[in-house]
Scaffold this active site. Structure first.
Site, PDB file in Angstrom:
ATOM      1  N   CYS A 156       0.840  -1.202   0.000  1.00 24.97           N
ATOM      2  CA  CYS A 156       0.000   0.000   0.000  1.00 24.97           C
ATOM      3  C   CYS A 156       0.876   1.253   0.000  1.00 24.97           C
ATOM      4  O   CYS A 156       1.403   1.656   1.036  1.00 24.97           O
ATOM      5  CB  CYS A 156      -0.923  -0.008   1.217  1.00 24.97           C
ATOM      6  SG  CYS A 156      -1.948   1.473   1.371  1.00 24.97           S
ATOM      7  N   CYS A 159      -0.460   4.049   2.205  1.00 25.32           N
ATOM      8  CA  CYS A 159      -0.266   3.849   3.636  1.00 25.32           C
ATOM      9  C   CYS A 159       1.168   4.151   4.072  1.00 25.32           C
ATOM     10  O   CYS A 159       1.401   4.720   5.138  1.00 25.32           O
ATOM     11  CB  CYS A 159      -0.598   2.399   4.014  1.00 25.32           C
ATOM     12  SG  CYS A 159      -2.199   1.812   3.447  1.00 25.32           S
ATOM     13  N   ASP A 160       2.137   3.755   3.253  1.00 25.09           N
ATOM     14  CA  ASP A 160       3.528   3.740   3.710  1.00 25.09           C
ATOM     15  C   ASP A 160       4.481   4.631   2.926  1.00 25.09           C
ATOM     16  O   ASP A 160       5.652   4.765   3.308  1.00 25.09           O
ATOM     17  CB  ASP A 160       4.063   2.298   3.655  1.00 25.09           C
ATOM     18  CG  ASP A 160       3.246   1.352   4.516  1.00 25.09           C
ATOM     19  OD1 ASP A 160       2.811   1.763   5.604  1.00 25.09           O
ATOM     20  OD2 ASP A 160       3.036   0.193   4.098  1.00 25.09           O
TER      21      ASP A 160
END
Length: 331
Positions: A156, A159-160
């Site tokens: 992701c 997300c990261d």
């Protein structure tokens, strides 16, 4: 349509549950809250059906893992999180309810037509079930992938990605998701290297052109990752060239994997409605071979997996749920 209790419907046998209470029977239970499931909930509840969505996480499904969406008609360029929030709001606007839960099993009573849905903590009953559990990211299977999962290996970018400010990272894959998320990562990383096992990318040409023309990007073709190396953090990867059989080491701080999807259907194997790959088989009306059990979105055996096709699936299934109940259950 108000929820019934067992015994009030002539098609249902009165059965008390473990605590001696009479169970509520929903008209429609939707398992999963991605775009397909949320659309099904909107159409079903707008038709007056008592509708419940069961979801184990945040609403939105794979949409939440996409930074920017540009191909959902009418929405313009919109963040995945914003689109998911808007979809959930609309899905609940006509009275559909949502509960958190992990569905472990679905069974169907042929005589009554009632389906039983078991989660880790609850048992639900419904006349119609719409499965919208989507897919999960396929893993590389490379040495070190599990060790660094969540600590250098990610599925992701949204997300990261921000953790890799000023770093050199790699993205694995050649489809739309890999190229699109690779572009997203350029706003953080100093360099993004795309690794693909074939000699051409599968992504839309417009995405390929953007990636190729970006000053921070590079593509390595005909290659797989053999191992992800490092101590407490990722330091490098070992790459195998499929044509020359040569190996080399590439320094990197992070690996983002976009190599395909696996259907989330292992809990439904007992229903015998999946193909060999695990995707659920339906007809054009989203009906499985089990009466009153539908499947929509990415979990379905379909040729195209996009937000627009998922929404179309959900609309069809929500409408068919109403027709099925009208034909098979007395008011």
């Amino acid at each position: 349509m108000a929820p019934e209790v067992e015994g009030s419907n002539p098609f249902v046998h009165p059965i008390n549950n473990f605590w001696g209470c009479i169970s509520i029977i929903y008209d429609v239970i939707i398992v999963g809250a991605g775009p397909a499931g949320l659309t099904a909930a909107l159409y079903a509840s707008r038709s007056g059906l008592n509708t419940l969505i069961i979801e184990k996480g945040l609403a939105g499904g794979q949409v939440l893992n996409t930074h920017l969406i540009e191909n959902y008609i009418g929405a313009g360029a919109i963040k995945g999180s914003e689109l998911a929030e808007s979809m959930e709001k609309d899905a609940l606007s006509f009275g559909a309810k949502r509960e958190f839960g992990v569905v472990k099993d679905i069974t169907a009573d042929n005589e009554s037509g009632i389906k039983t849905i078991k989660t880790l903590n609850e048992i639900y009953k419904s006349k119609v079930v719409i499965i919208s559990t989507g897919t999960s990211n396929r893993k590389l299977g490379a040495k070190g992938e599990q060790k660094f999962a969540g600590n250098g290996v990610s599925y992701c970018a949204l997300c990261d990605g921000a953790f890799y400010e000023g770093e050199e990272i790699v993205v694995v894959g050649g489809g739309d998701s890999a190229v699109e998320e690779g572009l997203y990562l350029t706003q953080f990383a100093d360099k993004v290297t795309l690794i693909h096992r074939r000699d051409t990318l599968k992504a839309q040409q417009v995405l390929q052109d953007r990636f190729m023309n970006h000053p921070k990007t590079e593509v390595i073709y005909n290659s797989n990752i053999l191992s992800i190396n490092g101590g407490d953090e990722i330091e490098a990867i070992t790459i195998f060239n499929n044509k020359t059989s040569d190996t080399c080491e590439l320094k990197t701080s992070g690996v983002f994997v976009y190599i395909g999807l696996i259907p989330n259907t292992k809990e439904f194997i007992n229903l015998e409605i999946t193909n060999e790959e695990g995707f659920i088989i339906t007809d054009d009306l989203m009906q499985t071979k089990l009466p009153g059990v539908y499947a929509v979105g990415d979990v379905r055996n379909t040729k195209l997996r996009q937000i627009s096709t998922a929404v179309a699936d959900g609309a069809i299934a929500g409408n068919q749920a109403f027709k099925y109940i009208q034909e098979n259950f007395k008011r």
